[in-house]
Design a protein around this motif. Structure first.
Motif, mmCIF file in Angstrom:
data_model
loop_
_atom_site.group_PDB
_atom_site.id
_atom_site.type_symbol
_atom_site.label_atom_id
_atom_site.label_comp_id
_atom_site.label_asym_id
_atom_site.label_seq_id
_atom_site.Cartn_x
_atom_site.Cartn_y
_atom_site.Cartn_z
ATOM 1 N N GLY A 191 -60.218 29.772 -43.495
ATOM 2 C CA GLY A 191 -61.668 29.960 -43.021
ATOM 3 C C GLY A 191 -62.013 31.547 -42.812
ATOM 4 N N GLN A 192 -63.181 31.589 -42.716
ATOM 5 C CA GLN A 192 -63.616 33.253 -42.582
ATOM 6 C C GLN A 192 -63.259 33.808 -41.353
ATOM 7 N N LEU A 193 -62.196 33.275 -40.599
ATOM 8 C CA LEU A 193 -62.181 33.973 -39.226
ATOM 9 C C LEU A 193 -61.116 35.119 -39.422
ATOM 10 N N ARG A 194 -61.507 36.360 -38.904
ATOM 11 C CA ARG A 194 -60.724 37.430 -39.133
ATOM 12 C C ARG A 194 -59.486 37.555 -38.230
ATOM 13 N N VAL A 195 -58.314 37.254 -38.471
ATOM 14 C CA VAL A 195 -57.352 37.440 -37.611
ATOM 15 C C VAL A 195 -56.025 38.231 -38.162
ATOM 16 N N GLN A 196 -55.203 38.953 -37.523
ATOM 17 C CA GLN A 196 -54.092 39.502 -37.925
ATOM 18 C C GLN A 196 -52.792 39.086 -37.365
ATOM 19 N N ARG A 197 -51.841 39.317 -38.001
ATOM 20 C CA ARG A 197 -50.526 38.809 -37.603
ATOM 21 C C ARG A 197 -49.913 39.274 -36.152
ATOM 22 N N GLY A 198 -49.722 38.357 -35.399
ATOM 23 C CA GLY A 198 -49.602 38.626 -33.935
ATOM 24 C C GLY A 198 -50.563 38.291 -33.084
ATOM 25 N N ASN A 249 -58.125 34.172 -47.022
ATOM 26 C CA ASN A 249 -58.796 33.463 -45.921
ATOM 27 C C ASN A 249 -58.090 32.521 -45.392
ATOM 28 N N ARG A 250 -56.772 32.403 -45.748
ATOM 29 C CA ARG A 250 -55.657 31.474 -45.206
ATOM 30 C C ARG A 250 -54.702 32.150 -44.057
ATOM 31 N N PHE A 251 -54.210 31.279 -42.911
ATOM 32 C CA PHE A 251 -53.508 32.149 -41.888
ATOM 33 C C PHE A 251 -52.416 31.061 -41.548
ATOM 34 N N GLY A 252 -51.388 31.449 -40.739
ATOM 35 C CA GLY A 252 -50.418 30.590 -40.391
ATOM 36 C C GLY A 252 -50.410 30.737 -38.870
ATOM 37 N N VAL A 253 -50.247 29.675 -38.037
ATOM 38 C CA VAL A 253 -50.174 29.713 -36.789
ATOM 39 C C VAL A 253 -48.945 29.047 -36.022
ATOM 40 N N ALA A 254 -47.969 29.800 -35.629
ATOM 41 C CA ALA A 254 -46.831 29.226 -34.794
ATOM 42 C C ALA A 254 -47.213 28.808 -33.353
ATOM 43 N N LEU A 309 -60.790 19.755 -39.236
ATOM 44 C CA LEU A 309 -61.581 20.837 -38.886
ATOM 45 C C LEU A 309 -60.972 20.869 -37.340
ATOM 46 N N ALA A 310 -60.970 22.213 -36.974
ATOM 47 C CA ALA A 310 -60.392 22.779 -35.878
ATOM 48 C C ALA A 310 -61.086 24.000 -35.186
ATOM 49 N N GLU A 311 -61.185 23.925 -33.956
ATOM 50 C CA GLU A 311 -62.109 25.335 -33.391
ATOM 51 C C GLU A 311 -60.956 26.103 -32.813
ATOM 52 N N ILE A 312 -61.018 27.430 -33.279
ATOM 53 C CA ILE A 312 -60.041 28.538 -33.023
ATOM 54 C C ILE A 312 -60.702 29.825 -32.017
ATOM 55 N N ARG A 313 -60.139 30.073 -31.180
ATOM 56 C CA ARG A 313 -60.429 31.122 -30.329
ATOM 57 C C ARG A 313 -59.578 32.344 -30.290
ATOM 58 N N VAL A 314 -59.833 33.528 -30.911
ATOM 59 C CA VAL A 314 -58.611 34.640 -30.404
ATOM 60 C C VAL A 314 -58.743 34.795 -28.995
ATOM 61 N N GLU A 315 -57.495 34.999 -28.299
ATOM 62 C CA GLU A 315 -57.510 35.419 -27.170
ATOM 63 C C GLU A 315 -58.184 36.833 -26.814
ATOM 64 N N GLN A 316 -58.544 36.715 -25.494
ATOM 65 C CA GLN A 316 -59.675 37.858 -25.149
ATOM 66 C C GLN A 316 -60.896 37.902 -25.819
ATOM 67 N N SER A 317 -61.343 36.859 -26.678
ATOM 68 C CA SER A 317 -62.709 36.867 -27.166
ATOM 69 C C SER A 317 -63.490 35.447 -26.675
ATOM 70 N N ALA A 318 -64.444 35.248 -26.480
ATOM 71 C CA ALA A 318 -65.227 34.261 -25.993
ATOM 72 C C ALA A 318 -65.689 33.178 -27.068
ATOM 73 N N GLU A 319 -65.651 33.966 -28.261
ATOM 74 C CA GLU A 319 -66.376 33.226 -29.390
ATOM 75 C C GLU A 319 -65.197 32.456 -30.242
ATOM 76 N N THR A 320 -65.727 31.116 -30.467
ATOM 77 C CA THR A 320 -64.706 30.241 -31.420
ATOM 78 C C THR A 320 -65.327 30.188 -32.761
ATOM 79 N N HIS A 321 -64.287 29.881 -33.638
ATOM 80 C CA HIS A 321 -64.598 30.045 -35.008
ATOM 81 C C HIS A 321 -64.017 28.474 -35.582
ATOM 82 N N ARG A 322 -64.858 27.947 -36.483
ATOM 83 C CA ARG A 322 -64.350 26.638 -37.184
ATOM 84 C C ARG A 322 -63.467 26.888 -38.364
ATOM 85 N N ALA A 323 -62.384 26.273 -38.483
ATOM 86 C CA ALA A 323 -61.596 26.626 -39.514
ATOM 87 C C ALA A 323 -60.772 25.271 -40.195
#
Length: 125
Positions: free
Chosen positions: A45-52, A75-80, A17-31
């Motif tokens: 996870g249920q985190l809503r992210v977009q490419r980039g 509901n899957r995503f890749g992070v570089a 499990l990891a905590e993920i925060r999209v930059e410019q947002s204070a909210e963290t999401h568990r994934a």
């Protein structure tokens, strides 16, 4: 799929499990982290992210790692990651929070998304 491995970086299948925060947002999401390599990860996870999107991923025994969302599918995503990490540290038993900066191995520019274009160079269509 041809069964031929085309990735240049080895990765480990695991379940963390990891905590993920999209930059410019204070909210963290568990994934859930499904795959982890020195250069990136696949999360679910249920985190809503977009490419980039720029993200900060908090990994066990490693700490905060900056990266860019490389792809999204359902509901899957890749992070570089911006910098290589020692992905084997995440498999070890939980350690104290001291020394997270030692987990960064070296900058990994080949996995970094290009910067967004300057608004002055864009044109309306």
């Amino acid at each position: 799929m041809t069964g031929v491995e085309t990735r240049s970086v080895a990765r480990d299948s695991l379940f963390l499990l990891a905590e993920i925060r999209v930059e410019q947002s204070a909210e963290t999401h568990r994934a859930r982290v499904r795959n982890l390599s020195d250069g990136g990860m696949m999360g679910e996870g249920q985190l809503r992210v977009q490419r980039g999107h720029r993200v900060v991923v908090e990994l066990r025994n490693i700490g905060a790692v900056n990266g860019t969302v490389a792809w999204v599918q359902d509901n899957r995503f890749g992070v570089a990651f911006d910098e290589e990490i020692d992905s084997q540290k995440a498999r070890r038993p939980l350690q104290t929070t001291e020394g997270h900066e030692a987990a960064i191995v070296k900058p990994l520019w080949s996995h970094r998304a290009p910067p967004p274009p300057a608004p002055s160079t864009l044109r309306k269509i």
